[in-house]
Design a protein around this motif. Structure first.
Motif, PDB file in Angstrom:
ATOM      1  N   UNK A  51       8.425  10.377   9.844  1.00 45.10           N
ATOM      2  CA  UNK A  51       8.530  11.768   9.613  1.00 45.10           C
ATOM      3  C   UNK A  51       7.431  12.562   9.658  1.00 45.10           C
ATOM      4  N   UNK A  52       6.038  12.136   9.076  1.00 46.77           N
ATOM      5  CA  UNK A  52       5.032  12.787   9.091  1.00 46.77           C
ATOM      6  C   UNK A  52       4.408  12.697  10.360  1.00 46.77           C
ATOM      7  N   UNK A  53       4.572  11.638  11.124  1.00 49.32           N
ATOM      8  CA  UNK A  53       4.202  11.411  12.478  1.00 49.32           C
ATOM      9  C   UNK A  53       4.688  12.538  13.319  1.00 49.32           C
ATOM     10  N   UNK A  54       6.044  12.826  13.130  1.00 53.19           N
ATOM     11  CA  UNK A  54       6.874  13.768  13.866  1.00 53.19           C
ATOM     12  C   UNK A  54       6.264  15.101  13.488  1.00 53.19           C
ATOM     13  N   UNK A  55       6.269  15.448  12.285  1.00 52.85           N
ATOM     14  CA  UNK A  55       5.684  16.876  11.985  1.00 52.85           C
ATOM     15  C   UNK A  55       4.361  16.998  12.684  1.00 52.85           C
ATOM     16  N   UNK A  56       3.446  15.887  12.955  1.00 57.81           N
ATOM     17  CA  UNK A  56       2.286  15.912  13.644  1.00 57.81           C
ATOM     18  C   UNK A  56       2.309  16.041  15.053  1.00 57.81           C
ATOM     19  N   UNK A  57       3.234  16.010  15.612  1.00 54.87           N
ATOM     20  CA  UNK A  57       3.491  15.964  17.018  1.00 54.87           C
ATOM     21  C   UNK A  57       4.023  14.958  17.937  1.00 54.87           C
ATOM     22  N   UNK A  64      12.191  11.112  19.067  1.00 57.37           N
ATOM     23  CA  UNK A  64      12.506   9.697  19.725  1.00 57.37           C
ATOM     24  C   UNK A  64      11.579   8.532  19.703  1.00 57.37           C
ATOM     25  N   UNK A  65      10.386   8.890  20.040  1.00 55.52           N
ATOM     26  CA  UNK A  65       9.126   8.089  19.783  1.00 55.52           C
ATOM     27  C   UNK A  65       9.141   7.551  18.376  1.00 55.52           C
ATOM     28  N   UNK A  66       9.199   8.208  17.372  1.00 54.70           N
ATOM     29  CA  UNK A  66       9.057   7.777  16.053  1.00 54.70           C
ATOM     30  C   UNK A  66      10.334   6.951  15.652  1.00 54.70           C
ATOM     31  N   UNK A  67      11.228   7.291  16.214  1.00 53.61           N
ATOM     32  CA  UNK A  67      12.350   6.294  15.991  1.00 53.61           C
ATOM     33  C   UNK A  67      12.123   4.873  16.491  1.00 53.61           C
ATOM     34  N   UNK A  68      11.454   4.848  17.692  1.00 49.18           N
ATOM     35  CA  UNK A  68      11.111   3.641  18.407  1.00 49.18           C
ATOM     36  C   UNK A  68       9.966   2.826  17.573  1.00 49.18           C
ATOM     37  N   UNK A  69       9.119   3.783  16.957  1.00 47.50           N
ATOM     38  CA  UNK A  69       8.034   3.222  16.188  1.00 47.50           C
ATOM     39  C   UNK A  69       8.369   2.440  15.066  1.00 47.50           C
ATOM     40  N   UNK A 123      14.006  10.754   8.940  1.00 47.58           N
ATOM     41  CA  UNK A 123      12.849  11.277   9.471  1.00 47.58           C
ATOM     42  C   UNK A 123      12.657  12.548   9.286  1.00 47.58           C
ATOM     43  N   UNK A 124      13.727  13.453   9.019  1.00 53.92           N
ATOM     44  CA  UNK A 124      13.204  14.867   8.993  1.00 53.92           C
ATOM     45  C   UNK A 124      14.010  15.508   7.870  1.00 53.92           C
ATOM     46  N   UNK A 125      14.935  14.912   7.181  1.00 54.49           N
ATOM     47  CA  UNK A 125      15.556  15.418   6.037  1.00 54.49           C
ATOM     48  C   UNK A 125      15.155  14.913   4.674  1.00 54.49           C
ATOM     49  N   UNK A 126      14.461  15.705   3.804  1.00 54.97           N
ATOM     50  CA  UNK A 126      13.947  15.255   2.653  1.00 54.97           C
ATOM     51  C   UNK A 126      15.058  14.706   1.551  1.00 54.97           C
ATOM     52  N   UNK A 148       0.890  -1.238   0.090  1.00 58.10           N
ATOM     53  CA  UNK A 148      -0.001   0.016  -0.086  1.00 58.10           C
ATOM     54  C   UNK A 148       0.952   1.286  -0.034  1.00 58.10           C
ATOM     55  N   UNK A 149       1.960   1.165   0.758  1.00 59.68           N
ATOM     56  CA  UNK A 149       2.937   2.199   0.776  1.00 59.68           C
ATOM     57  C   UNK A 149       4.188   1.520   0.581  1.00 59.68           C
ATOM     58  N   UNK A 150       5.108   1.990  -0.183  1.00 61.49           N
ATOM     59  CA  UNK A 150       6.176   1.250  -0.488  1.00 61.49           C
ATOM     60  C   UNK A 150       7.039   1.154   0.829  1.00 61.49           C
ATOM     61  N   UNK A 151       7.518  -0.009   1.027  1.00 63.15           N
ATOM     62  CA  UNK A 151       8.260  -0.267   2.319  1.00 63.15           C
ATOM     63  C   UNK A 151       9.366   0.525   2.604  1.00 63.15           C
ATOM     64  N   UNK A 152       9.945   1.192   1.579  1.00 63.56           N
ATOM     65  CA  UNK A 152      11.322   1.724   1.594  1.00 63.56           C
ATOM     66  C   UNK A 152      11.046   3.182   1.966  1.00 63.56           C
ATOM     67  N   UNK A 153       9.704   3.456   2.444  1.00 61.90           N
ATOM     68  CA  UNK A 153       9.203   5.056   2.986  1.00 61.90           C
ATOM     69  C   UNK A 153       8.639   4.843   4.352  1.00 61.90           C
ATOM     70  N   UNK A 154       8.976   3.708   4.776  1.00 59.29           N
ATOM     71  CA  UNK A 154       8.451   3.758   6.363  1.00 59.29           C
ATOM     72  C   UNK A 154       9.044   4.987   7.058  1.00 59.29           C
ATOM     73  N   UNK A 155      10.125   5.522   6.839  1.00 50.73           N
ATOM     74  CA  UNK A 155      10.856   6.540   7.437  1.00 50.73           C
ATOM     75  C   UNK A 155      10.011   7.848   7.196  1.00 50.73           C
ATOM     76  N   UNK A 156       9.235   8.164   6.038  1.00 48.22           N
ATOM     77  CA  UNK A 156       8.417   9.368   5.725  1.00 48.22           C
ATOM     78  C   UNK A 156       7.268   9.048   6.468  1.00 48.22           C
ATOM     79  N   UNK A 157       6.682   7.886   6.462  1.00 46.75           N
ATOM     80  CA  UNK A 157       5.419   7.941   7.760  1.00 46.75           C
ATOM     81  C   UNK A 157       5.816   8.196   9.002  1.00 46.75           C
TER      82      UNK A 157
END
Length: 389
Positions: A317-323, A327-332, A366-369, A306-315
């Protein structure tokens, strides 16, 4: 022997280690820290100015079962002809030479928890595997890790088209309950047959496949987007005293307090893309933040393809942008999915004794495009190297 030095090591087992070293021997992490004595015969990887992390772990995907760019010939994730198929095993359908695995290692994903889709009420068992290799048997970390079940629109749509049950949420729950009652009785008969062989039940492959679930050796892996489906999944798990994970959990942010009380881990996603069906109408990148703040253990997933697996970091990263805290995004996408699926003794963090599954990045993925995956290491072997570095 392999040594990574001079990078900033994100261990996911404590604080980051600036300018650290990792010593790898026979596919395992032998030492990690600073000021380590580096063996003279070691192969050196200089990660100066780079970020060194555990390989990403995708806790819910379908990589290898829905092959990239093929269509029907490579679609092996849904045996959509009867709704109860616990006897199906992901290992028998995965093609490790699928392009998706190449994409995974180029994105720093070293472990995938993959299995059947959501056409059936009970779809079969998931496994956890490395993303590099030629023979799936040699790539497995744990099999099975969970039994897939599904609620909501997907099984309703599939079987409505075939003009047979289930076509309602009531029937989905009823079919699941019926099968679990049969599995419960089968388990009791097996246990009774230890003392009285005459009580041994006739062999039933479907019910045998459910025994690890009934013994609480593995959880149910519940595809549930909408709040009512999430609550049905929890209701049935409680009724039969079974372990369960809530997968997708799209409307989880609407019921965070109730989910905290339930105490079950959540795999969140896929959140990218359009709302292709009604039960996705409330999806939000804030869901990971809200559930984390409620004290729920979360993992972020791609649901690949559904989402290409190599873009899990972007998923993430968007969670970080949303708050969600970074550190928790890395754990996730590392240690949390490993812990939830019972494979954290091997993957998900950089610790002595664990598998040497490591990704090296230029920039923060997670942060750098404009980040780059510089290198991916699985079991101490360099399986991807970016030629630009």
């Amino acid at each position: 022997m392999l040594v990574i030095k001079n990078g900033c090591i994100k261990t996911m087992a404590g604080e980051d280690i600036p300018n650290g070293q990792i010593i790898i021997e026979e596919g395992k992490i032998k030492a990690v820290g600073t000021g380590l004595e580096i063996p003279k015969d070691a192969e050196i990887i200089d990660a100066n100015g780079m970020l060194v992390t555990p390989g990403f772990v995708d806790g819910h995907c379908h990589i290898g079962l829905f092959e990239e760019g093929i269509g029907f010939e490579g679609e092996d994730g849904n045996e959509a002809v009867e709704p109860i198929t616990p006897q199906l095993r992901a290992i028998d359908a995965i093609n490790p030479l699928d392009q998706g695995f190449i994409d995974a290692i180029e994105g720093g994903v070293t472990c995938a928890v993959t299995g059947p889709g959501s056409a059936n009420v009970i779809g079969g068992s998931f496994l956890a595997m490395k993303t590099y290799g030629k023979r799936v048997d040699d790539m497995v970390i744990k099999d099975p890790v969970a039994m897939k079940i599904a609620f909501g629109e997907n099984p309703k749509r599939v079987y409505d088209e075939q003009h047979k049950s289930p076509v309602t949420r009531m029937a989905i729950a009823a079919l699941l309950r019926e099968t679990l009652y049969e599995a419960k009785q089968y388990k009791e008969d097996l246990e009774a047959s230890v003392e009285d062989p005459d009580k041994k039940p006739d062999f039933d492959l479907k019910l045998e496949a459910l025994m690890p679930v009934m013994r609480k050796e593995i959880p149910l892996k519940a595809h549930a987007h909408r709040t009512d489906d999430i609550f049905t999944a929890l209701r049935i798990a409680k009724e039969f005293d079974l372990d369960i994970t809530l997968d997708h959990c799209t409307e989880g942010h609407l019921i965070a307090d109730e989910l905290k009380s339930a105490g079950k881990p959540c795999f969140i996603g896929p959140t990218f893309g359009s709302r292709v069906k009604y039960e996705l109408k409330n999806k939000s990148f804030e869901t990971p933040k809200i559930l984390h703040e409620a004290g729920i253990k979360i993992a972020i997933i791609t649901d690949s393809n559904v989402i290409p697996i190599q873009h899990i970091n972007m998923c993430a990263g968007m969670a970080v942008k949303a708050g969600l805290p970074e550190k928790e995004a890395w754990k996730a996408i590392t240690i949390n999915p490993a812990q939830i699926t019972g494979i954290a003794d091997r993957v998900g963090s950089i610790e002595v004794g664990k598998d040497a599954d490591i990704a090296i990045f230029k920039g923060n993925p997670l942060l750098d495009i404009d980040y780059e995956t510089v290198m991916t290491i699985i079991d101490g072997k360099v399986v991807y190297k970016n030629n630009k570095f």
